[in-house]
Write a protein that holds these residues in place. Structure first.
Motif, PDB file in Angstrom:
ATOM      1  N   THR A 220       0.833  -1.209   0.000  1.00 44.24           N
ATOM      2  CA  THR A 220       0.000   0.000   0.000  1.00 44.24           C
ATOM      3  C   THR A 220       0.860   1.247   0.000  1.00 44.24           C
TER       4      THR A 220
ATOM      5  N   MET B  12       1.274   4.101  -3.153  1.00 41.61           N
ATOM      6  CA  MET B  12       0.938   5.509  -2.953  1.00 41.61           C
ATOM      7  C   MET B  12       2.102   6.432  -3.317  1.00 41.61           C
TER       8      MET B  12
ATOM      9  N   SER C 215       6.356   7.345  -2.424  1.00 39.00           N
ATOM     10  CA  SER C 215       7.016   8.018  -1.313  1.00 39.00           C
ATOM     11  C   SER C 215       8.503   8.181  -1.619  1.00 39.00           C
TER      12      SER C 215
ATOM     13  N   ALA D 200       4.006  17.003   1.818  1.00 35.48           N
ATOM     14  CA  ALA D 200       3.792  15.702   2.456  1.00 35.48           C
ATOM     15  C   ALA D 200       4.442  15.629   3.827  1.00 35.48           C
TER      16      ALA D 200
ATOM     17  N   VAL E 251       2.838  12.069   4.981  1.00 36.66           N
ATOM     18  CA  VAL E 251       1.820  11.552   4.074  1.00 36.66           C
ATOM     19  C   VAL E 251       2.516  11.082   2.798  1.00 36.66           C
TER      20      VAL E 251
ATOM     21  N   ILE F  93      -0.424  10.796  -2.576  1.00 34.32           N
ATOM     22  CA  ILE F  93      -1.698  11.351  -2.125  1.00 34.32           C
ATOM     23  C   ILE F  93      -1.738  12.856  -2.379  1.00 34.32           C
TER      24      ILE F  93
ATOM     25  N   ALA G 176      -2.189  13.589  -6.066  1.00 35.16           N
ATOM     26  CA  ALA G 176      -3.570  13.317  -6.489  1.00 35.16           C
ATOM     27  C   ALA G 176      -4.508  14.419  -6.025  1.00 35.16           C
ATOM     28  N   ILE G 177      -4.335  14.879  -4.779  1.00 34.62           N
ATOM     29  CA  ILE G 177      -5.184  15.951  -4.253  1.00 34.62           C
ATOM     30  C   ILE G 177      -5.001  17.238  -5.060  1.00 34.62           C
TER      31      ILE G 177
END
Length: 336
Positions: free
Chosen positions: A180, A184, A186, A299, A308, A312, A315-316
């Motif tokens: 996961t 995402m 990182s 992040a 984070v 993410i 995408a936001i």
């Protein structure tokens, strides 16, 4: 000085500012200007900046530039504004191989010196293998069908996603968290060794990209017209595939899957420069690098002291911009 050149200079300056900002962001506040002093108490801060933050920022620059440039190349090659590097199977192939390695516990089975490299090297091999497979599948009688690559890429990505879903279903709790976190995206844990490992792939991609601007401009008119104008269409396709596989494969293998940069960045650049790929390609490279570095800084801020996943954040930020671009394009076509 032309508007296009001014735009590139602004992006370059913004990238430099974002790099300095990112070097200063973290759990420990560090005054970058104080690091030039020879005071003993600054030694630890210099270690933090040089060996933790600097390689992370360098990887952010390389990965963002790779995704932005590859997105521009794919949109020019497919002549489709929705195209992104995932269409040639790089991301899905790298994700599937990485998931297999995580679920099988390969990093733990190997000696530490080799286990740390198993995921990035495996992901890179999966990305290159998937791209080569799609290219060979789409090649018939010495010509490569772009539409076949597009359709086969969609099917291949769905197939790899299904296999990854089966692996997730069978994974342990720790493996599930690792998969996961990787999916995402990182920049956590990047060091100079990993940056140096992927640097040759980015260099190869850059060399290929240099020769793609004029052929991609010609392809805007169609393959037949580009061929009549004297441009080697098949060579252009090959260079485009190699450039994207090298840069995105290396990027995804190190930082995971990071979305929207490859789709949104070329759109934003074309709003200023127009469709000329002599400006779109360098603009996408610089803007992609700047956006990923700034996203990584956010992040580290939004949930401090936790981090984070940067995917993410992209995408936001990217999803609303992409919707705005679609609405803007639709209104423009309606008016015309």
């Amino acid at each position: 000085m032309s508007t296009k050149l001014i735009f590139l200079v602004i992006i370059l300056l913004s990238l430099l500012i974002s790099i300095l900002f990112s070097l200063n962001i973290g759990a420990t506040h560090i005054n970058l200007w104080a690091l030039v002093s020879s005071q003993a108490h600054q030694a630890l801060n210099r270690e933090v900046v040089l060996f933790i933050r600097a390689p992370r920022v360098a990887m952010g620059v390389l990965a963002g530039a790779a995704l932005g440039g590859a997105g521009a190349i794919m949109q020019g090659l497919f002549r489709n504004p929705l195209a992104d590097p995932s269409l040639i199977g790089v991301s899905s192939g790298a994700g599937l191989v990485t998931s297999v390695l995580i679920v099988c516990g390969v990093p733990e089975l190997l000696p530490p010196a080799y286990g740390a490299w198993s995921l990035p090297l495996g992901g890179m091999g999966g990305g290159f293998g998937a791209t080569a497979l799609l290219y060979l599948f789409a090649r018939r009688q010495g010509e490569t069908s772009i539409s076949t690559i597009l359709l086969a890429g969609v099917a291949f990505s769905a197939f790899c996603g299904a296999l990854t879903g089966i692996l997730v279903f069978r994974a342990t709790d720790q493996a599930l968290r690792d998969i996961t976190f990787w999916t995402m995206g990182s920049l956590v844990g990047v060091n100079w060794s990993r940056v140096l490992l992927v640097l040759p792939f980015f260099a190869v991609s850059l060399l290929c990209t240099v020769g793609l601007a004029q052929p991609l401009n010609a392809l805007l008119l169609g393959e037949a017209d580009a061929s009549l104008m004297g441009f080697p269409v098949e060579r252009t396709k090959q260079l485009a595939m190699v450039a994207c596989a090298a840069s995105v494969g290396a990027s995804v293998s190190m930082v995971g899957s990071i979305g929207f940069i490859g789709v949104v960045v070329p759109h934003l650049v074309r709003l200023v420069t127009g469709p000329d790929y002599r400006w779109v390609l360098p603009g996408s490279v610089l803007l992609g690098a700047m956006l990923l570095v700034m996203s990584d800084s956010l992040a580290r801020i939004v949930a401090a002291p936790a981090e984070v996943p940067v995917g993410i954040i992209t995408a936001i930020l990217g999803a609303p911009v992409f919707v705005w671009l679609l609405v803007r394009t639709h209104k423009g076509s309606s008016v015309s």
